[in-house]
Write an enzyme that holds these catalytic residues in place. Structure first.
Site, PDB file in Angstrom:
ATOM      1  N   GLU A  40     -14.003  -8.154 -11.204  1.00 62.87           N
ATOM      2  CA  GLU A  40     -14.480  -7.832 -10.185  1.00 62.87           C
ATOM      3  C   GLU A  40     -16.259  -7.529 -10.251  1.00 62.87           C
ATOM      4  OE1 GLU A  40     -11.902  -5.196  -7.624  1.00 62.87           O
ATOM      5  OE2 GLU A  40     -13.198  -3.646  -7.849  1.00 62.87           O
ATOM      6  N   GLU A  43     -17.854 -10.594  -9.657  1.00 64.31           N
ATOM      7  CA  GLU A  43     -17.915 -10.912  -8.189  1.00 64.31           C
ATOM      8  C   GLU A  43     -18.894 -10.089  -7.609  1.00 64.31           C
ATOM      9  OE1 GLU A  43     -14.091 -10.349  -6.227  1.00 64.31           O
ATOM     10  OE2 GLU A  43     -14.882 -11.122  -4.240  1.00 64.31           O
ATOM     11  N   CYS A  60      -7.466  -3.562  -5.239  1.00 68.00           N
ATOM     12  CA  CYS A  60      -6.145  -3.273  -6.063  1.00 68.00           C
ATOM     13  C   CYS A  60      -5.221  -2.444  -5.573  1.00 68.00           C
ATOM     14  CB  CYS A  60      -6.723  -2.677  -7.458  1.00 68.00           C
ATOM     15  SG  CYS A  60      -7.763  -1.204  -7.394  1.00 68.00           S
ATOM     16  N   SER A  80     -12.845  -7.737  -2.091  1.00 65.51           N
ATOM     17  CA  SER A  80     -12.968  -8.552  -3.270  1.00 65.51           C
ATOM     18  C   SER A  80     -11.794  -9.479  -3.294  1.00 65.51           C
ATOM     19  CB  SER A  80     -12.819  -7.581  -4.572  1.00 65.51           C
ATOM     20  OG  SER A  80     -12.539  -8.180  -5.753  1.00 65.51           O
ATOM     21  N   LYS A 120       3.519  -1.747  -3.969  1.00 60.52           N
ATOM     22  CA  LYS A 120       3.549  -2.852  -5.038  1.00 60.52           C
ATOM     23  C   LYS A 120       4.761  -3.713  -4.906  1.00 60.52           C
ATOM     24  CE  LYS A 120      -0.120  -1.501  -7.449  1.00 60.52           C
ATOM     25  NZ  LYS A 120      -1.400  -2.310  -7.392  1.00 60.52           N
ATOM     26  N   GLU A 123       3.806  -6.140  -2.315  1.00 61.47           N
ATOM     27  CA  GLU A 123       3.027  -7.080  -2.706  1.00 61.47           C
ATOM     28  C   GLU A 123       3.367  -8.167  -3.558  1.00 61.47           C
ATOM     29  OE1 GLU A 123      -1.234  -6.155  -5.150  1.00 61.47           O
ATOM     30  OE2 GLU A 123       0.560  -6.116  -6.530  1.00 61.47           O
ATOM     31  N   GLU A 128       1.634 -15.994  -1.560  1.00 59.68           N
ATOM     32  CA  GLU A 128       0.516 -16.532  -2.157  1.00 59.68           C
ATOM     33  C   GLU A 128       0.357 -16.048  -3.789  1.00 59.68           C
ATOM     34  OE1 GLU A 128       0.167 -14.492   0.270  1.00 59.68           O
ATOM     35  OE2 GLU A 128      -1.126 -12.902  -0.081  1.00 59.68           O
ATOM     36  N   CYS A 272      -3.646   6.758  -7.255  1.00 60.82           N
ATOM     37  CA  CYS A 272      -2.114   6.472  -7.994  1.00 60.82           C
ATOM     38  C   CYS A 272      -1.519   7.534  -8.508  1.00 60.82           C
ATOM     39  CB  CYS A 272      -2.154   5.248  -8.606  1.00 60.82           C
ATOM     40  SG  CYS A 272      -2.902   3.895  -7.811  1.00 60.82           S
TER      41      CYS A 272
HETATM   42 FE1  SF4 Z   1      -2.372   2.251  -3.402  1.00 63.35          FE
HETATM   43 FE2  SF4 Z   1      -0.854   4.290  -3.497  1.00 63.35          FE
HETATM   44 FE3  SF4 Z   1      -0.069   2.210  -4.373  1.00 63.35          FE
HETATM   45 FE4  SF4 Z   1      -2.070   3.616  -5.741  1.00 63.35          FE
HETATM   46  S1  SF4 Z   1       0.109   4.232  -5.496  1.00 63.35           S
HETATM   47  S2  SF4 Z   1      -1.853   1.175  -5.259  1.00 63.35           S
HETATM   48  S3  SF4 Z   1      -3.174   4.195  -3.881  1.00 63.35           S
HETATM   49  S4  SF4 Z   1      -0.500   2.849  -2.250  1.00 63.35           S
END
Ligand code: SF4
Length: 355
Positions: A40, A43, A60, A80, A120, A123, A128, A272
């Site tokens: 990052e 970049e 992220c 990014s 996540k 995600e 991809e 987080c």
């Molecule tokens: Fe985003 Fe919250 Fe997940 Fe951290 S815990 S990556 S701030 S959604």
């Protein structure tokens, strides 16, 4: 979850618990956070020095990325292209560690991540984020789910002997630790971007960018790097993200130069440490702050506090990735985005997003 004081540093116990649960290797997502910074910062410096799209926006946090794709698809070019630490870690575990170190095929290992986050889970289902039909991360579990597993297995976490992460994907610098708290990714990126631009190291007493620390929704600072005033801002919560994105959109429409060079956004208020997969705080924000303070203590006590000082990361580039931002780095560490403003688009199909 286990009666420990919020902010207690329990990393070694979590490693021991995961080993007791039967995982063969336990690595640190923070290793991939250092990797994220390497890509990052590179970049950002390229965009800054070669006239690319600025501001660069961090990528992220998958909840923020999804928000940007669905609400501000016209602004995704500023994101990014770096994957999140979770999604950088998994291909490295599969294609570097399994293939080159264990001599196993990439599909002979299962990669499970433990995250503070429910987004996540979504995600890892992004198609991809895989290679040759193999999805990079098999499973993304939350901290609460891990706690439940530890309790169901009858493991006495508090009295476990601490264990170290396995090598070589288990070492990280202090820069990686602060990813978990709002402003941390920005601070970590500045520590490396400064060196990338100036070819000099920040002095030990100059690596803490205190202006972007703290739990306010929006924090801004100006950092002078080699004579360039770099305007940065960190926002936590999607409400604050919306405020910044509306401003950015308005500036662009008016033909104005955007105010910031780097924008960090975390969807959860505080970052987080307050993630949706963390143990519930029942509205006690002091617990969130204590977790954040714990991360700054870990950073302070690490022998290395800048991602580019991580020797195992340097080795990974030498042996596998090649150059920062190069072909292999793009193949395994970067991604692309979609316009998800149409709720009927396949990319918005929530049935694809369950884990
Ligand atoms: Fe985003 Fe919250 Fe997940 Fe951290 S815990 S990556 S701030 S959604």
């Amino acid at each position: 979850e286990f009666g420990l004081k919020p902010g207690t540093i329990s990393t070694g116990k979590v490693v021991a618990a995961l080993k007791a649960l039967g995982f063969d290797y336990v690595f640190d997502t923070n290793f991939a956070a250092d990797l994220t910074i390497m890509e990052e910062a590179n970049e950002f410096v390229n965009r800054l020095t070669k006239g690319g799209d600025l501001p660069i926006m961090t990528s992220c946090c998958p909840a923020w990325v999804n928000f940007c794709e669905s609400q501000y698809p016209d602004l995704t070019k500023y994101l990014s292209t770096c994957r999140s630490p979770q999604s950088m870690f998994s291909p490295i575990a599969r294609y570097y560690f399994a293939d080159k170190v264990l001599d196993k095929k990439p599909d002979e290992v299962s990669v499970v991540s433990i995250m503070p986050c429910v987004a996540k889970k979504y995600e890892v289902k992004r198609e991809e984020l895989g290679q040759d039909g193999i999805i990079d991360t098999d499973l993304s579990l939350t901290v609460r789910e891990l706690a439940r597993m530890i309790k169901s297995a009858g493991i006495d976490l508090e009295n476990l002997e601490e264990e170290n992460f396995d090598s070589p994907l288990g070492y990280s610098t202090g820069a990686a630790d602060i990813f978990g708290v709002t402003g941390g990714v920005l601070e970590a990126a500045l520590r490396t971007a400064y060196t990338d631009v100036t070819k000099e190291e920040l002095p030990d007493d100059g690596i803490e960018f205190k202006a972007v620390r703290g739990f306010e929704g929006i924090k801004e600072a100006t950092v002078n790097i080699a004579g360039i005033d770099v305007n940065v801002v960190a926002a936590s919560s999607l409400g604050c993200a919306r405020k910044l994105m509306d401003e950015l959109r308005a500036d662009i429409a008016a033909g104005k130069t955007p105010k910031y060079h780097i924008i960090e956004i975390m969807a959860c208020p505080g970052g987080c440490v307050n993630g949706g997969g963390q143990p519930f705080t029942n509205g006690d924000y002091e617990k969130v702050k204590a977790r954040g303070a714990g991360l700054y203590v870990i950073d302070k006590n690490k022998p290395q506090r800048k991602s580019h000082e991580n020797e195992d990361i340097k080795k990974l580039y030498d042996e596998f990735l090649g150059e920062r931002g190069g072909h292999n780095a793009h193949k395994y560490l970067h991604t692309h985005y979609f316009d998800k403003s149409n709720p009927y688009s396949k990319k918005n199909d929530v049935s694809l997003q369950t884990n």
